[in-house]
Write a protein that holds these residues in place. Structure first.
Motif, mmCIF file in Angstrom:
data_model
loop_
_atom_site.group_PDB
_atom_site.id
_atom_site.type_symbol
_atom_site.label_atom_id
_atom_site.label_comp_id
_atom_site.label_asym_id
_atom_site.label_seq_id
_atom_site.Cartn_x
_atom_site.Cartn_y
_atom_site.Cartn_z
ATOM 1 N N LEU A 30 4.429 7.131 10.727
ATOM 2 C CA LEU A 30 4.983 6.458 11.898
ATOM 3 C C LEU A 30 4.601 4.977 11.906
ATOM 4 O O LEU A 30 5.460 4.100 12.060
ATOM 5 N N PHE A 31 3.317 4.682 11.739
ATOM 6 C CA PHE A 31 2.842 3.301 11.874
ATOM 7 C C PHE A 31 3.080 2.460 10.622
ATOM 8 O O PHE A 31 3.028 1.233 10.700
ATOM 9 N N TYR A 32 3.348 3.110 9.502
ATOM 10 C CA TYR A 32 3.573 2.357 8.267
ATOM 11 C C TYR A 32 5.058 2.185 7.968
ATOM 12 O O TYR A 32 5.505 1.082 7.630
ATOM 13 N N ASN A 33 5.831 3.247 8.082
ATOM 14 C CA ASN A 33 7.240 3.190 7.685
ATOM 15 C C ASN A 33 8.144 2.644 8.780
ATOM 16 O O ASN A 33 9.058 1.859 8.494
ATOM 17 N N VAL A 34 7.929 3.065 10.006
ATOM 18 C CA VAL A 34 8.807 2.605 11.092
ATOM 19 C C VAL A 34 8.634 1.105 11.327
ATOM 20 O O VAL A 34 9.598 0.395 11.600
ATOM 21 N N THR A 35 7.402 0.606 11.202
ATOM 22 C CA THR A 35 7.149 -0.830 11.398
ATOM 23 C C THR A 35 7.384 -1.640 10.139
ATOM 24 O O THR A 35 7.230 -2.870 10.149
ATOM 25 N N LEU A 36 7.713 -0.961 9.009
ATOM 26 C CA LEU A 36 7.897 -1.603 7.702
ATOM 27 C C LEU A 36 6.637 -2.343 7.261
ATOM 28 O O LEU A 36 6.705 -3.287 6.466
ATOM 29 N N ASN A 37 5.504 -1.940 7.798
ATOM 30 C CA ASN A 37 4.203 -2.546 7.475
ATOM 31 C C ASN A 37 4.232 -4.064 7.639
ATOM 32 O O ASN A 37 3.630 -4.818 6.846
ATOM 33 N N SER A 38 4.912 -4.521 8.662
ATOM 34 C CA SER A 38 5.016 -5.962 8.919
ATOM 35 C C SER A 38 3.671 -6.502 9.405
ATOM 36 O O SER A 38 3.137 -6.035 10.412
ATOM 37 N N SER A 39 3.136 -7.494 8.715
ATOM 38 C CA SER A 39 1.836 -8.056 9.079
ATOM 39 C C SER A 39 1.882 -8.783 10.419
ATOM 40 O O SER A 39 0.846 -8.963 11.059
ATOM 41 N N LEU A 40 3.064 -9.195 10.849
ATOM 42 C CA LEU A 40 3.192 -9.891 12.133
ATOM 43 C C LEU A 40 3.014 -8.956 13.318
ATOM 44 O O LEU A 40 2.833 -9.410 14.453
ATOM 45 N N LEU A 41 3.048 -7.631 13.062
ATOM 46 C CA LEU A 41 2.951 -6.649 14.142
ATOM 47 C C LEU A 41 1.564 -5.999 14.221
ATOM 48 O O LEU A 41 1.352 -5.118 15.055
ATOM 49 N N TYR A 42 0.627 -6.424 13.378
ATOM 50 C CA TYR A 42 -0.653 -5.738 13.294
ATOM 51 C C TYR A 42 -1.416 -5.715 14.614
ATOM 52 O O TYR A 42 -2.182 -4.786 14.878
ATOM 53 N N SER A 43 -1.219 -6.698 15.463
ATOM 54 C CA SER A 43 -1.973 -6.739 16.717
ATOM 55 C C SER A 43 -1.682 -5.541 17.603
ATOM 56 O O SER A 43 -2.539 -5.126 18.396
ATOM 57 N N THR A 44 -0.482 -4.948 17.471
ATOM 58 C CA THR A 44 -0.128 -3.793 18.314
ATOM 59 C C THR A 44 0.211 -2.536 17.514
ATOM 60 O O THR A 44 0.390 -1.474 18.114
ATOM 61 N N THR A 45 0.284 -2.645 16.186
ATOM 62 C CA THR A 45 0.670 -1.461 15.401
ATOM 63 C C THR A 45 -0.365 -1.056 14.363
ATOM 64 O O THR A 45 -0.209 -0.018 13.725
ATOM 65 N N ASP A 46 -1.399 -1.852 14.177
ATOM 66 C CA ASP A 46 -2.404 -1.518 13.166
ATOM 67 C C ASP A 46 -3.366 -0.474 13.721
ATOM 68 O O ASP A 46 -3.978 -0.674 14.776
ATOM 69 N N VAL A 47 -3.490 0.652 13.020
ATOM 70 C CA VAL A 47 -4.394 1.731 13.425
ATOM 71 C C VAL A 47 -5.365 2.010 12.276
ATOM 72 O O VAL A 47 -5.266 1.414 11.203
ATOM 73 N N ILE A 48 -6.308 2.927 12.501
ATOM 74 C CA ILE A 48 -7.349 3.173 11.501
ATOM 75 C C ILE A 48 -6.749 3.580 10.157
ATOM 76 O O ILE A 48 -7.155 3.084 9.105
ATOM 77 N N ASP A 49 -5.769 4.465 10.182
ATOM 78 C CA ASP A 49 -5.205 4.986 8.932
ATOM 79 C C ASP A 49 -4.518 3.902 8.113
ATOM 80 O O ASP A 49 -4.700 3.830 6.882
ATOM 81 N N THR A 50 -3.727 3.041 8.756
ATOM 82 C CA THR A 50 -3.040 1.981 8.019
ATOM 83 C C THR A 50 -4.030 0.922 7.543
ATOM 84 O O THR A 50 -3.886 0.375 6.448
ATOM 85 N N PHE A 51 -5.043 0.660 8.359
ATOM 86 C CA PHE A 51 -6.071 -0.310 7.967
ATOM 87 C C PHE A 51 -6.837 0.162 6.735
ATOM 88 O O PHE A 51 -7.056 -0.593 5.782
ATOM 89 N N VAL A 52 -7.226 1.422 6.729
ATOM 90 C CA VAL A 52 -7.959 1.982 5.587
ATOM 91 C C VAL A 52 -7.067 2.004 4.344
ATOM 92 O O VAL A 52 -7.516 1.693 3.234
ATOM 93 N N TYR A 53 -5.798 2.351 4.524
ATOM 94 C CA TYR A 53 -4.873 2.398 3.384
ATOM 95 C C TYR A 53 -4.742 1.014 2.746
ATOM 96 O O TYR A 53 -4.829 0.883 1.518
ATOM 97 N N ARG A 54 -4.550 -0.011 3.563
ATOM 98 C CA ARG A 54 -4.420 -1.364 3.021
ATOM 99 C C ARG A 54 -5.715 -1.811 2.349
ATOM 100 O O ARG A 54 -5.697 -2.462 1.304
ATOM 101 N N SER A 55 -6.833 -1.454 2.968
ATOM 102 C CA SER A 55 -8.124 -1.823 2.383
ATOM 103 C C SER A 55 -8.322 -1.135 1.044
ATOM 104 O O SER A 55 -8.848 -1.729 0.092
ATOM 105 N N LEU A 56 -7.901 0.111 0.953
ATOM 106 C CA LEU A 56 -8.035 0.854 -0.306
ATOM 107 C C LEU A 56 -7.137 0.265 -1.383
ATOM 108 O O LEU A 56 -7.536 0.135 -2.545
ATOM 109 N N ILE A 57 -5.909 -0.120 -1.003
ATOM 110 C CA ILE A 57 -4.977 -0.704 -1.971
ATOM 111 C C ILE A 57 -5.476 -2.069 -2.439
ATOM 112 O O ILE A 57 -5.419 -2.408 -3.628
#
Length: 300
Positions: free
Chosen positions: A233-260
Motif C-alpha cells: 500500500l505505502f510503496y506501490n500506491v504512492t509510487l515511492n515518491s520521496s516528496l510524500l515521505y512526510s505523510t506516507t513513510d512508515v517503518i516498513d518502507t523506511f527499512v526497505y529503503r535502508s536495506l536497499i
C-alpha cells in the motif's frame, strides 16, 4: 507424550504434516533472532558474524526519522482499525438484512478488491492521479480548474491511503462479521419483533452484542500488528515518491529503503525484531485491559 502418540497413532499421523509445517516455518527461523545483534557477513554466516550488541538498534533511534515513521505507522493503523472495523460491521449488518438470493453477489463484489495486488492497484490509482493523463486532473481541467500535482503534494495522501486501505480490506472483514451474524439464533429476532423492536434496535440490542467477542478478538489481533504496515500500500500506491515521505513513510518502507541503500541485514532484522516486541507487548496490554473490563471477551 510418546505413549499418547502411540495410543492415538492414526490421529498423530494425521496431525504430523501440520506439526512439521509449524516446526519448519515457525520455530526453525527463530535462529535468525541472532541477526539483530550481529554485524552480518555473507562469507561468515549468521553464527560466525561478529556480535555488535544493540548497535543495529541505534540506527532506528538515531535522528528524527524514527519519530516520523513511527508516528505515521501508528496513526494510519489506528485509523484503519477504527474506521475499518466500524464500516465492516455496518456492511455486515446490511448484508444480513438483504435477501439471501442477492447476498452472494454483493459478497463477491466486495471481496474482489481483496484479491487485487497492490501493484495492480498502484497502476489503477496512477490512472486517477497522473499529472497529465489522470482522470481526476482531466475532470478538473474540463471544469476550468488547475490540475493538482498529486504525487508531489503530501497533504492529500493521508485521505487517499485510508480510502485505499478501507476499499481493499472492507470485503474480507465484513464477510467475517457476516458469518458471525449467521450463527445467531433467529428466535432472538422473532422475540424482538413481537416486542415491536425496529431493525435498528435489533442491530444494536441483539446483533452487535452477540458478535462483540468476535469484534474484540479481531481488534486485539490488529493492535498486535499496529507497528506493521502494508508495504504494498505505502510503496506501490504512492509510487515511492520521496516528496510524500512526510505523510506516507512508515517503518516498513523506511527499512526497505535502508536495506536497499546500505545492504545492512542486521539493521533490517533489528527493525523487524523491534516491531515484533512492540506488537507482542501491545497484545498483552490490550488483552489485560479487555480482561479487566469483561473477562469473557479476552483472548486468554
Amino acid at each position: 507424550m510418546l505413549r499418547m502418540m502411540k495410543k492415538n497413532a492414526g490421529l498423530s499421523m494425521l496431525a504430523l504434516p501440520g506439526f512439521l509445517l509449524i516446526i519448519i516455518f515457525n520455530y526453525v527461523p527463530l535462529y535468525g533472532l541472532l541477526l539483530p545483534f550481529k554485524s552480518y557477513r555473507y562469507n561468515l554466516g549468521i553464527w560466525n558474524s561478529p556480535w555488535v550488541g544493540f548497535e543495529n538498534f541505534g540506527f532506528l533511534f538515531r535522528g528524527d526519522v524514527l519519530y516520523r515513521v513511527l508516528r505515521n505507522t501508528l496513526l494510519y493503523n489506528l485509523t484503519f482499525i477504527v474506521l475499518g472495523t466500524t464500516l465492516s460491521v455496518i456492511v455486515a449488518l446490511l448484508l444480513y438484512e438483504l435477501s439471501r438470493r442477492f447476498v452472494k453477489a454483493y459478497q463477491t463484489i466486495l471481496f474482489i478488491p481483496y484479491f487485487i495486488s497492490w501493484v495492480v492497484a498502484g497502476f489503477a490509482f496512477r490512472s486517477l492521479f497522473d499529472m497529465e493523463y489522470g482522470v481526476i486532473n482531466r475532470v478538473l481541467i474540463s471544469m476550468g480548474e488547475q490540475p493538482i500535482l498529486w504525487y508531489s503534494e503530501p497533504k492529500y495522501w493521508p485521505y487517499i491511503i485510508v480510502i485505499a486501505a478501507v476499499w481493499k480490506g472492507l470485503g474480507y472483514s465484513s464477510v467475517i462479521y457476516y458469518a458471525a451474524l449467521m450463527g445467531i439464533d433467529s428466535e432472538y429476532y422473532d422475540a424482538a419483533k413481537i416486542d415491536g423492536a425496529s431493525k435498528l434496535r435489533q442491530a444494536f440490542s441483539i446483533s452487535v452484542p452477540i458478535i462483540k467477542p468476535m469484534i474484540v478478538m479481531l481488534v486485539i489481533l490488529q493492535i498486535g500488528s499496529i507497528c506493521y504496515s502494508d508495504f504494498g500500500l505505502f510503496y506501490n500506491v504512492t509510487l515511492n515518491s520521496s516528496l510524500l515521505y512526510s505523510t506516507t513513510d512508515v517503518i516498513d518502507t523506511f527499512v526497505y529503503r535502508s536495506l536497499i541503500d546500505l545492504g545492512d541485514i542486521g539493521m533490517a532484522s533489528a527493525a523487524g525484531f523491534f516491531q515484533s516486541i512492540v506488537g507482542f507487548c501491545l497484545v498483552l496490554a490490550t488483552n489485560t485491559i479487555v480482561k479487566k473490563i469483561n473477562p469473557e471477551n479476552s483472548l486468554f
